[in-house]
Each structure stands twice: as structure tokens, then as C-alpha cells.
Motif scaffolding. Structure first.
Motif, PDB file in Angstrom:
ATOM      1  N   MET A  96       9.290  13.038  -5.841  1.00  0.00           N
ATOM      2  CA  MET A  96       9.629  13.845  -4.871  1.00  0.00           C
ATOM      3  C   MET A  96      11.061  14.175  -4.970  1.00  0.00           C
ATOM      4  O   MET A  96      12.043  13.583  -5.235  1.00  0.00           O
ATOM      5  N   PHE A 156      14.192  15.540  -2.427  1.00  0.00           N
ATOM      6  CA  PHE A 156      14.092  15.634  -1.205  1.00  0.00           C
ATOM      7  C   PHE A 156      15.172  16.808  -0.649  1.00  0.00           C
ATOM      8  O   PHE A 156      16.071  17.342  -1.803  1.00  0.00           O
ATOM      9  N   SER A 208      17.811  16.593   1.350  1.00  0.00           N
ATOM     10  CA  SER A 208      19.270  16.216   1.212  1.00  0.00           C
ATOM     11  C   SER A 208      19.553  15.519  -0.266  1.00  0.00           C
ATOM     12  O   SER A 208      18.628  15.082  -0.799  1.00  0.00           O
ATOM     13  N   TYR A 209      20.686  15.668  -0.620  1.00  0.00           N
ATOM     14  CA  TYR A 209      21.000  15.220  -2.054  1.00  0.00           C
ATOM     15  C   TYR A 209      20.706  13.430  -1.810  1.00  0.00           C
ATOM     16  O   TYR A 209      20.985  12.737  -0.912  1.00  0.00           O
ATOM     17  N   ASN A 210      19.932  12.759  -2.772  1.00  0.00           N
ATOM     18  CA  ASN A 210      19.592  11.569  -2.338  1.00  0.00           C
ATOM     19  C   ASN A 210      19.752  10.898  -3.683  1.00  0.00           C
ATOM     20  O   ASN A 210      19.109   9.793  -3.952  1.00  0.00           O
ATOM     21  N   TRP A 270      21.644   7.798  -5.909  1.00  0.00           N
ATOM     22  CA  TRP A 270      22.363   6.651  -5.385  1.00  0.00           C
ATOM     23  C   TRP A 270      23.596   6.517  -5.726  1.00  0.00           C
ATOM     24  O   TRP A 270      24.059   6.625  -7.213  1.00  0.00           O
ATOM     25  N   PRO A 271      24.826   6.340  -4.699  1.00  0.00           N
ATOM     26  CA  PRO A 271      26.193   6.688  -5.016  1.00  0.00           C
ATOM     27  C   PRO A 271      26.879   5.706  -5.844  1.00  0.00           C
ATOM     28  O   PRO A 271      27.905   6.029  -6.653  1.00  0.00           O
ATOM     29  N   HIS A 272      26.135   4.538  -5.731  1.00  0.00           N
ATOM     30  CA  HIS A 272      26.922   3.560  -6.675  1.00  0.00           C
ATOM     31  C   HIS A 272      26.533   3.343  -8.068  1.00  0.00           C
ATOM     32  O   HIS A 272      26.908   2.655  -8.930  1.00  0.00           O
ATOM     33  N   ARG A 303      15.435  13.323 -12.383  1.00  0.00           N
ATOM     34  CA  ARG A 303      15.036  12.173 -12.047  1.00  0.00           C
ATOM     35  C   ARG A 303      13.447  12.048 -11.725  1.00  0.00           C
ATOM     36  O   ARG A 303      12.764  11.319 -11.928  1.00  0.00           O
TER      37      ARG A 303
END
Ligand SMILES: Nc1ncnc2c1ncn2[C@@H]1O[C@H](COP(=O)(O)OP(=O)(O)OP(=O)(O)O)[C@@H](O)[C@H]1O
Ligand SMILES: [Mg+2]
Lengths: 346, 297
Positions: free
Chosen positions: A82, A84, A86-88, A90-92, A149
């Protein structure tokens, strides 16, 4: 082309506690097809998509991928991926780690992962971005990584929930084209959700128009545009002139003008005409009497606003043709193509 | 600020003499005035006392320079066992607070049940109860003749285990005073992790444990560090509860320091004790700031 059905949704019903949701959704998507779910905000597009992805449990109905029901599978076990709304990312994690995460879980070998990530970044036109952090990317780049991704998982069905809606118009167009290219080269089956009709018309093999939790029409973009099956679809897709009329014995009366129609419709109706299907002649000819109110040249075509007794009508003309018309001129209108709907169906 | 600098005016390029009433000058003067109170507060309440303590701790009874106070601190058996006791209590309390608070915060973030809703409403109540009252409450609850002892008496004649005036009591007090705040910090960190980040991980095939280790833990680690810093500082500096329900020996450093100061009138030793505690806190603060800077980069 008789490709296999890749995703089949049968009589899917999902009602939230608030009573909203979707009812009796049935649709089939063939292998390699890009199908768009189109509809106004809140009509249940995301609900359908999330049910397929496994993030929502339907009340009833079945969802099959490549002929097998996936209802009992949690999201992490479903052959779907999927992208999404919103941007999702992983920021770390770096871009590389974001992309490699799913592959590591699948216990892929390190070199293989590196190659796959590199190829995926190439595909979304972000080569060399491996070591960047999501916060160092623009919105468009982040969504590209999100698409990469999802592609890396080689899903049986790729689900996209308004992936480009937060981007500006130009970038949206660009990404749309890229996605189409990716789809053609990978032959992936995609289900794309949007409330932007232009996006749907330009991108899809097939459009499914939804309204209030139901499917209104499922057809090719051409057919949706040319022969909308309901007043809702007519209203929602492209621009339409809507005129009130009364149908009787195979003709429709619009003010003092009579229009031919099929005899099986009667009573109060709405006549829908696209601006490009409106034709004009001198006032002496038969047709709907109208007065030119305004001529607006918009690039290669002109939009003419006309006043009639049935209301305002808009007409599109090539620019040269529009030069003859001037404000206040009386003309007579006919329609090259029109559709008729009973008035109660609004 | 000083009336001598001359700035060119924008449209004409002519030089303008800033008057006392020019906007910029007035603004920065106002800014200075607003900063002054906190500056003086910092100076007189923190900086000056620190230097007085250091000075005091390096002074013998005869008023000359000496290291004796520090020597006493680390060689006197009672004092050094108090130091060990304090550090032990701090480490154990902090770890327990953080583990419990983190579990609670995770539960509050991901559970939609009614229990979570109730805990969410109630968990910060201890923060609003004055520490003296809470400590007396603890004596009533866990004391030799407290509620728990009386209830236990119904089942057994064994003497009730010692909680008050013991390590266990202090541990319980530390949990009571520190869990709510730590939970609050960690909850807000966890609720700032968007659902879509977790759903994204599920989508690529991550199970519950992988999601926790690879997504949730790293994204809340920074807040965990903040919470740890506050908890360690709070526990090391605690006084009310240890004073009221702590054991007589060994003591928590705060209480030992108070005893040296007002019972034995050993100002020098009390000061050395204060400087030592300050040093520990500075060390914790240093690690905290260093890790924050690392994150920024
Ligand atoms: N978790 C929920 N609980 C209750 N109602 C919900 C929930 N999620 C969605 N709804 C309702 O269900 C309806 C369909 O929602 P859905 O998110 O599928 O709409 P959508 O077509 O994706 O809209 P948009 O284009 O705005 O994203 C909406 O009326 C919404 O208010
Ligand atoms: Mg949606």
C-alpha cells in the motif's frame, strides 16, 4: 485480451459504528490492470482499499487475490502493498533502510537487497538517494520512495490511496505519468484511489465511480466520460450543462424548444450536455433561443456563457470560431450529443 | 543599543541616528528587561549558591583550604554506605519507573479498551497530591499498623514485612512520585508516532515484535532519554519521603546532608555532599545534552 482476474471483491460491506461505510461492493480487477476508485470525499474509497490491504475487517463479503480468499490474513501476510495518503516513511531510517526493511524481514541476502533497492530507486528516478533521510526529501521525492518501497515487495496487487494528493498540480502530473510507465513496464495490478477526476481519466484502464458507499458505474474512462450512466456520474465527471425539461411521447420540452428522446422516459427530466457538444446557429434557425453573455478566450479554446430561459449554458468553441460571437448577440442552440436522466435521481 | 551605531535608512540610504525611541532600540531594551528577572533568579538562586557551597566545602574548621570534607565523604563508613545506598536506590528506582511508565504508555497508546480509557484519566493524579500528604498516606497504607498489615492479619499471624523505614518504602515512594510524569512524557512521544508508520510496517510484513523493536522503540527513544534524565534527577534529589519514611542508616544523601548541616553543624561536610550531588546531576545532564546534540546532526 482475456487476462486472469487478479483481485476480486464480492459483496463487500463495512459499516462503521457511525453507520457510514460501504455496502455491497463487488468488483473484479484483471492481472495488469490499473483500476481507479473515484468519488467525492467520504464516499468510501479508502474503506474499500483498506479492507483489501487488511487494515479493516469487513462485516461481510469476500476478497480474493489470484483466486484465494485473503480475508483471514493479517496485513503483514497479504500479498498486497500500500502507498498511503500521507507520507509514511519511517523518519528514523535512511531511504535505504526504509526500502530494505521489508526485504530484510523476508530474509533476503544483503547483496540482493542492495541490488533491488538500487533498481527500485532507478525506477522512481531517485538514484543515489540511499543515504538520505526522509526529512531531507521533498514531498514528491518522499512519495516516490513510498512507491519504491511498495514496488520492492513485488505485491500481487498494489494499492494506492491518493498518493499524490498532497503535491502541487505539476508534480502530480509528473508522478502520474511515471506511475503509468512503471505500471506498463512491471505489469503490476494496481488499485488507485482518487477524488480527482482528471487524475482518474488520465491514468486508468478502468474507472469505478463511487457514491455514498455504492458503485455508480464501472467503465473505461472514455465510456465514463461519453455515456455516464447516472446523473451523479454525469455531474461528477467533467463539466456538464444541466437543463430541466419535461419528457412526453418521445420528445422533451425545454422551455419553448422540443428535443427528440427515446419514448420510454416520461415526466420531469434533466438533460445533460457537455459544453463541447453545444452547437450554435443564427437566431432564425430552430433551436433553444439564447443570448451571448460573455466570451472568454482560454488559450486554444474559448468558453462562451449563454443565457437561455432554461438557465445558463456554457459552450466550448475553437478560438477562431468564437471570434464571430459578441456579447448581446442572439443565437439558437442545438446539442450534438446529450443524455437524459429522470429528475428524481439527483 | 548603544546610541552611537548609525544605520542607513532603507529607501534613501541616508544615515539615521537611532534615537532612544527608535523602534529597534526600544524593542531590544524591552527584551533585556524581560530577560533580567530570570537572569538574576539564576544568578542568586543557582550560580551563587553553587560557588558558596564549593567554597564552603573546601574550608576546614579553622577556615583554611583543605580536602578533608571530601575525604570524610568517601572514607567515613556511614557516609560512603549512604552514597552507595543512594546510587543503588536511584538506579533501581529509575529503571523500574521507566519500565513501568513505558509499558503503561504503550498500553495507553495501543489499547482502545475501557481500562485504558480509565487509566488515561487517572494516572496523573499522584502529581497533584502534595508529597508530604502522599508520604503520610504511604505510612497509613504500608506501616506496621497500616491497612495492608491489618488486612494481612486476617490471613496470617506472621509479622508484617517491613516496608516503611526501609529500602522498599523508598522504592515505592519513588515509583509513586515519578511514574505519572514519565508516563505523560512517554505517552506524548508514542502518540506522536502516526498510525500510518505502524501500518506501513505491517504492510511490508513486519510482525508485532519487529514493529516494536524497529519502529516504536527507536521513534520514542529520545523521549525515553528525557524521561530518564528527569527521573534520575528527581530521585537523587528527593527529600520529603526519605526524611519521613527512610531508614536511619544508611541514609539517602539528601537526608544525610540535612543531618550534617542541622544536627552536627558540619557545614563543610554538608557542602561537600551538596557539591557531590550536583556533580552527579551535571554528569547526567551532560550525557542528556550530548545525546540531544547527536540527534540534531
Ligand atoms: N474509523 C472510522 N470510524 C467511523 N467512521 C469512519 C471511519 N473511517 C471513515 N469513516 C466514515 O466512513 C465514510 C467513508 O470514509 P472513507 O475514508 O472510506 O472515505 P474516502 O472516500 O476515502 O474519502 P476521502 O476522499 O476524503 O479520503 C466517511 O463518511 C467517513 O466519515
Ligand atoms: Mg480516503
Amino acid at each position: 485480451m482475456t487476462a486472469q482476474v487478479q483481485l476480486s471483491i464480492q459483496k463487500l460491506t463495512k459499516r462503521y459504528k457511525t453507520g457510514e461505510g460501504v455496502t455491497g461492493i463487488s468488483l473484479d480487477i484483471k492481472q495488469g490492470e490499473l483500476v481507479t476508485l473515484l468519488g467525492p470525499s467520504g464516499c468510501g474509497k479508502t474503506t474499500v482499499l483498506r479492507s483489501v490491504g487488511g487494515f479493516l475487517e469487513p462485516d461481510s463479503g469476500d476478497i480474493q487475490i489470484a483466486g484465494k480468499s485473503v480475508l483471514h490474513l493479517p496485513p503483514e501476510k497479504r500479498p498486497t502493498a500500500m502507498v498511503f495518503q500521507s507520507y509514511n516513511l519511517w523518519p528514523h531510517m535512511t531511504v535505504y533502510e526504509n526500502l530494505a526493511f521489508g526485504l530484510k524481514i523476508r530474509k533476503m541476502r544483503k547483496e540482493q537487497i542492495r541490488d533491488a533497492v538500487e533498481r527500485a530507486l532507478q525506477l522512481v528516478r531517485l538514484p543515489g538517494a540511499e543515504q538520505k533521510r526522509p526529512t531531507e526529501l521533498s514531498g514528491g521525492q518522499q512519495q516516490r520512495v513510498a512507491v519504491a518501497r511498495a514496488l520492492l515487495l513485488e505485491p500481487a496487487v498494489l494499492l494506492l490511496d491518493e498518493p499524490f494528493s498532497a503535491l502541487d498540480a505539476k508534480l502530480r502530473n509528473e508522478l502520474r505519468e511515471e506511475l503509468r510507465e512503471i505500471q506498463l513496464s512491471t505489469k503490476l495490478t494496481m488499485m488507485f484511489v482518487t477524488h480527482d477526476q482528471e487524475e482518474a481519466l488520465s491514468l486508468s484502464d478502468r474507472i469505478i465511480v463511487m457514491n455514498r458507499g455504492n458503485i455508480e458505474q464501472s467503465d473505461s474512462p472514455q465510456q465514463i466520460y461519453d455515456t455516464p450512466k447516472s446523473l451523479f456520474v454525469a455531474n461528477f465527471i467533467g463539466r456538464m450543462n444541466m437543463l430541466d425539461g419535461i419528457a412526453e411521447n418521445g420528445s422533451i420540452q425545454i422551455q419553448n424548444w422540443e428535443l427528440h428522446a427515446s419514448p420510454d422516459i416520461s415526466g420531469k427530466v434533466v438533460v445533460a450536455v457537455r459544453p463541447e457538444d453545444v452547437r450554435w446557429k443564427d437566431a432564425s434557425n430552430p433551436g433553444l433561443a439564447a443570448t451571448v453573455k460573455q466570451v472568454m478566450v482560454l488559450g486554444h479554446y474559448a468558453e462562451i456563457t449563454l443565457l437561455t430561459e432554461a438557465g445558463i449554458i456554457r459552450m466550448f468553441l475553437p478560438r477562431e470560431e468564437a471570434l464571430v460571437l459578441s456579447s448581446g448577440q442572439s443565437v439558437s442552440l442545438t446539442f450534438a450529443k446529450h443524455a437524459v436522466y429522470p429528475q428524481s435521481s439527483v | 543599543m548603544n546610541g552611537q551605531s548609525v544605520t542607513p535608512s532603507l529607501p534613501t540610504g541616508k544615515s539615521l541616528k537611532p534615537s532612544m525611541f527608535s523602534r529597534g532600540a526600544r524593542r531590544s531594551a524591552l527584551g533585556l528587561v524581560m530577560v533580567l528577572p530570570s537572569f538574576f533568579l539564576l544568578l542568586f538562586m543557582i550560580v551563587v549558591p553553587i560557588f558558596t557551597s564549593i567554597q564552603e566545602s573546601l574550608k576546614g574548621n579553622d577556615g583554611n583550604f583543605t580536602w578533608d570534607n571530601y575525604k570524610y565523604l568517601f572514607t567515613d563508613p556511614a557516609m560512603s554506605s549512604s552514597i552507595k545506598y543512594t546510587i543503588h536506590l536511584t538506579v533501581v528506582s529509575s529503571i523500574m519507573v521507566l519500565v513501568i511508565a513505558y509499558l503503561l504508555a504503550v498500553f495507553l497508546r495501543f489499547s482502545t479498551g475501557r481500562l485504558a480509557k480509565w487509566i488515561e484519566r487517572l494516572y496523573y493524579i499522584p502529581m497533584f497530591i502534595p508529597s508530604v500528604i502522599a508520604t503520610y498516606g504511604m505510612i497509613n497504607m504500608y506501616g506496621n499498623h497500616g491497612w495492608l498489615a491489618r488486612i494481612m492479619l486476617l490471613f496470617t499471624n506472621e509479622p508484617f514485612m517491613r516496608i516503611i523505614y526501609d529500602y522498599k518504602g523508598l522504592l515505592l515512594a519513588n515509583l509513586w512520585f515519578n511514574i505519572p510524569f514519565a508516563t505523560m512524557l512517554l505517552s506524548s512521544a508514542l502518540s506522536s508516532i502516526p498510525n500510518s508508520a505502524i501500518e506501513g510496517a505491517k504492510d511490508v510484513g513486519a510482525g508485532k515484535i519487529q514493529i516494536f523493536i524497529r519502529i516504536i522503540l527507536p521513534l520514542s527513544f529520545k523521549s525515553m532519554l528525557v524521561a530518564a534524565t528527569f527521573v534520575v534527577m528527581g530521585v537523587i534529589g528527593s527529600f520529603t519521603a526519605p526524611f519521613l519514611i527512610g531508614p536511619n542508616a544508611p541514609q539517602v544523601l539528601g537526608v544525610a546532608m540535612q543531618q550534617q548541616f542541622s544536627v552536627y553543624f558540619e557545614t563543610g561536610i554538608a557542602s561537600a555532599c551538596a557539591v557531590f550531588m550536583f556533580a552527579i546531576c551535571s554528569l547526567v545532564g551532560y550525557f542528556y545534552i550530548r545525546s540531544m546534540m547527536k540527534e540534531e546532526r
